[in-house]
Design a protein around this motif. Sequence first.
Motif, PDB file in Angstrom:
ATOM      1  N   ALA A  45      11.390   6.882  -8.718  1.00 37.45           N
ATOM      2  CA  ALA A  45      12.244   7.004 -10.163  1.00 37.45           C
ATOM      3  C   ALA A  45      11.610   6.430 -11.115  1.00 37.45           C
ATOM      4  N   ALA A  46      11.304   5.052 -10.855  1.00 34.86           N
ATOM      5  CA  ALA A  46      10.571   4.069 -11.882  1.00 34.86           C
ATOM      6  C   ALA A  46       9.283   4.580 -12.363  1.00 34.86           C
ATOM      7  N   VAL A  47       8.320   5.107 -11.639  1.00 34.71           N
ATOM      8  CA  VAL A  47       7.127   5.587 -11.993  1.00 34.71           C
ATOM      9  C   VAL A  47       7.249   7.101 -12.741  1.00 34.71           C
ATOM     10  N   ALA A  48       8.020   7.870 -12.344  1.00 38.44           N
ATOM     11  CA  ALA A  48       8.325   8.866 -13.091  1.00 38.44           C
ATOM     12  C   ALA A  48       8.854   8.770 -14.462  1.00 38.44           C
ATOM     13  N   ARG A  49       9.888   7.701 -14.662  1.00 38.06           N
ATOM     14  CA  ARG A  49      10.164   7.521 -16.040  1.00 38.06           C
ATOM     15  C   ARG A  49       9.140   6.806 -16.819  1.00 38.06           C
ATOM     16  N   ALA A  50       8.410   6.152 -16.248  1.00 33.68           N
ATOM     17  CA  ALA A  50       7.346   5.425 -17.137  1.00 33.68           C
ATOM     18  C   ALA A  50       6.267   6.441 -17.665  1.00 33.68           C
ATOM     19  N   ALA A  51       5.958   7.374 -16.509  1.00 33.69           N
ATOM     20  CA  ALA A  51       5.082   8.493 -16.937  1.00 33.69           C
ATOM     21  C   ALA A  51       5.521   9.482 -18.286  1.00 33.69           C
ATOM     22  N   GLN A  52       6.824   9.716 -17.976  1.00 35.23           N
ATOM     23  CA  GLN A  52       7.433  10.610 -19.164  1.00 35.23           C
ATOM     24  C   GLN A  52       7.358   9.731 -20.616  1.00 35.23           C
ATOM     25  N   MET A  53       7.600   8.499 -20.554  1.00 33.11           N
ATOM     26  CA  MET A  53       7.500   7.488 -21.709  1.00 33.11           C
ATOM     27  C   MET A  53       6.059   7.541 -22.206  1.00 33.11           C
ATOM     28  N   LEU A  95       0.839   6.552  -7.022  1.00 26.37           N
ATOM     29  CA  LEU A  95      -0.397   7.247  -7.248  1.00 26.37           C
ATOM     30  C   LEU A  95      -0.319   8.767  -7.148  1.00 26.37           C
ATOM     31  N   SER A  96       0.427   9.215  -6.136  1.00 29.33           N
ATOM     32  CA  SER A  96       0.750  10.464  -5.961  1.00 29.33           C
ATOM     33  C   SER A  96       1.379  11.207  -7.007  1.00 29.33           C
ATOM     34  N   LEU A  97       2.316  10.575  -7.725  1.00 26.21           N
ATOM     35  CA  LEU A  97       3.077  11.210  -8.730  1.00 26.21           C
ATOM     36  C   LEU A  97       2.376  11.730  -9.908  1.00 26.21           C
ATOM     37  N   PRO A  98       2.826  12.879 -10.530  1.00 29.34           N
ATOM     38  CA  PRO A  98       2.186  13.387 -11.899  1.00 29.34           C
ATOM     39  C   PRO A  98       2.212  12.111 -12.865  1.00 29.34           C
ATOM     40  N   GLY A  99       1.184  12.316 -13.693  1.00 27.64           N
ATOM     41  CA  GLY A  99       1.273  11.582 -14.879  1.00 27.64           C
ATOM     42  C   GLY A  99       0.741   9.968 -14.489  1.00 27.64           C
ATOM     43  N   VAL A 100       0.228   9.786 -13.389  1.00 25.52           N
ATOM     44  CA  VAL A 100      -0.188   8.251 -12.947  1.00 25.52           C
ATOM     45  C   VAL A 100      -1.528   8.436 -12.983  1.00 25.52           C
ATOM     46  N   ASP A 101      -2.532   7.626 -13.688  1.00 27.68           N
ATOM     47  CA  ASP A 101      -3.683   8.108 -14.093  1.00 27.68           C
ATOM     48  C   ASP A 101      -4.654   7.194 -12.957  1.00 27.68           C
ATOM     49  N   GLY A 102      -4.148   6.147 -12.670  1.00 30.64           N
ATOM     50  CA  GLY A 102      -4.764   5.218 -11.784  1.00 30.64           C
ATOM     51  C   GLY A 102      -4.419   3.856 -11.338  1.00 30.64           C
ATOM     52  N   VAL A 103      -5.215   2.684 -11.030  1.00 30.84           N
ATOM     53  CA  VAL A 103      -4.838   1.692 -10.597  1.00 30.84           C
ATOM     54  C   VAL A 103      -5.649   0.598 -11.073  1.00 30.84           C
ATOM     55  N   MET A 104      -5.061  -0.631 -11.186  1.00 29.39           N
ATOM     56  CA  MET A 104      -5.935  -1.742 -11.523  1.00 29.39           C
ATOM     57  C   MET A 104      -5.889  -2.852 -10.420  1.00 29.39           C
ATOM     58  N   GLU A 139      -8.868   9.481  -5.276  1.00 30.67           N
ATOM     59  CA  GLU A 139      -9.574  10.556  -5.842  1.00 30.67           C
ATOM     60  C   GLU A 139      -9.050  11.165  -7.365  1.00 30.67           C
ATOM     61  N   GLY A 140     -10.237  11.221  -8.033  1.00 28.39           N
ATOM     62  CA  GLY A 140      -9.808  11.623  -9.347  1.00 28.39           C
ATOM     63  C   GLY A 140      -8.876  10.645 -10.334  1.00 28.39           C
ATOM     64  N   LYS A 141      -9.007   9.475  -9.741  1.00 27.82           N
ATOM     65  CA  LYS A 141      -8.178   8.276 -10.570  1.00 27.82           C
ATOM     66  C   LYS A 141      -9.109   7.380 -11.248  1.00 27.82           C
ATOM     67  N   VAL A 142      -8.435   6.716 -12.518  1.00 29.89           N
ATOM     68  CA  VAL A 142      -9.241   5.684 -12.906  1.00 29.89           C
ATOM     69  C   VAL A 142      -9.136   4.294 -11.927  1.00 29.89           C
ATOM     70  N   ALA A 143     -10.201   3.558 -11.846  1.00 29.36           N
ATOM     71  CA  ALA A 143     -10.059   2.592 -10.790  1.00 29.36           C
ATOM     72  C   ALA A 143     -10.647   1.211 -11.638  1.00 29.36           C
ATOM     73  N   LEU A 202       0.711  -1.076   0.059  1.00 32.73           N
ATOM     74  CA  LEU A 202      -0.160  -0.055   0.007  1.00 32.73           C
ATOM     75  C   LEU A 202       0.945   1.089   0.116  1.00 32.73           C
ATOM     76  N   ASP A 203       1.970   1.201   0.868  1.00 35.92           N
ATOM     77  CA  ASP A 203       2.796   2.489   0.785  1.00 35.92           C
ATOM     78  C   ASP A 203       3.397   2.623  -0.673  1.00 35.92           C
ATOM     79  N   LYS A 204       3.892   1.688  -1.153  1.00 35.26           N
ATOM     80  CA  LYS A 204       4.396   1.816  -2.659  1.00 35.26           C
ATOM     81  C   LYS A 204       3.523   2.356  -3.692  1.00 35.26           C
ATOM     82  N   LEU A 205       2.076   1.812  -3.477  1.00 33.78           N
ATOM     83  CA  LEU A 205       0.924   2.138  -4.269  1.00 33.78           C
ATOM     84  C   LEU A 205       0.626   3.600  -4.043  1.00 33.78           C
TER      85      LEU A 205
END
Length: 297
Positions: free
Chosen positions: A284-292, A77-86, A102-106, A70-73
């Motif tokens: 770092a990993a999520v930011a790199r993916a979001a940029q892609m 989810l709080s980072l820019p460019g992350v739209d939601g979770v499955m 809030e404001g995310k795709v679920a 949950l901490d990692k999620l």
Amino acid sequence: MKLEQKRYLELIEARINNPKSFQLALKKRSRRSVAGKDGRLLLLAADHTARGIIAAGNNPTAIADRFILLDKLVRGLSLPGVDGVMASADILEELAWLGALEGKVAIGTMNRGGIIGASWELDDRLTAYDAEHIRSMGLDGGKTLLRIDETDPGTARTIEMVAAVTTQLADFELVSMIEPLPYIKNESGRAVLDPSEEKLIKVVSIASGLGSSSAFTWLKIPAPTNPEKVAAATSCPILLLGGDPGSNWEDVFAKWENALKVPNIRGLVPGRALLFGDELDVEAAVARAAQMVRKNS
């Protein structure tokens, strides 16, 4: 943003003393459209544990610690460019209760009955969400896993179930996210992913035609070596999964970057590749993916 231990303990107490608060948090969260403003998506995948997948990298129980997951999620989810979770219901409700959706795709995962390593693994039945509860819990769509092994009798039942679910979700105007994967049996009789790109094209073609409407169908596949050829099998939007890359994470990122240039490959839905990487932390990993994902948008 990170999950504090104190807040996690409050969540545990709420499960005992106020269980309805988890359902209400999910139903009443603020929502957005799935496509958003640019039609591109970065979702975090967190439905592994419901099918008995608890390993990541060299750690056989990496995902089994719920506080760490949950901490990692929450951080991701709080980072820019992350739209939601499955995810499965337990995780979606916990994230909603924590205010992380809030404001995310679920997207709710549906068939988790094909427990990893089980003799019936490819007879992958509905054990998580059904279509009615995807709708009633205020989710944006449902995800099904469709592993096709032409020698396994359980495959036929799974195909029929995924087709029915896709029709039901389309009737509700909700996304049906299908993960079609070609499977074979190895020498010991265990079901394993077939690396054949030709077989991947075949299962993508099958998944694209399931149900009485494909209007709300999205597909979720591994990043192929020849993404244009695989994506050409359908006009449905495609998201790329990550799997458990271990030390080969650079190769996975490179395949993502190449595939995201294809018009109907619209984003990523990785889990372990971003949340439990060997070298990069979550941020770092999520930011790199979001940029892609939004590099060419």
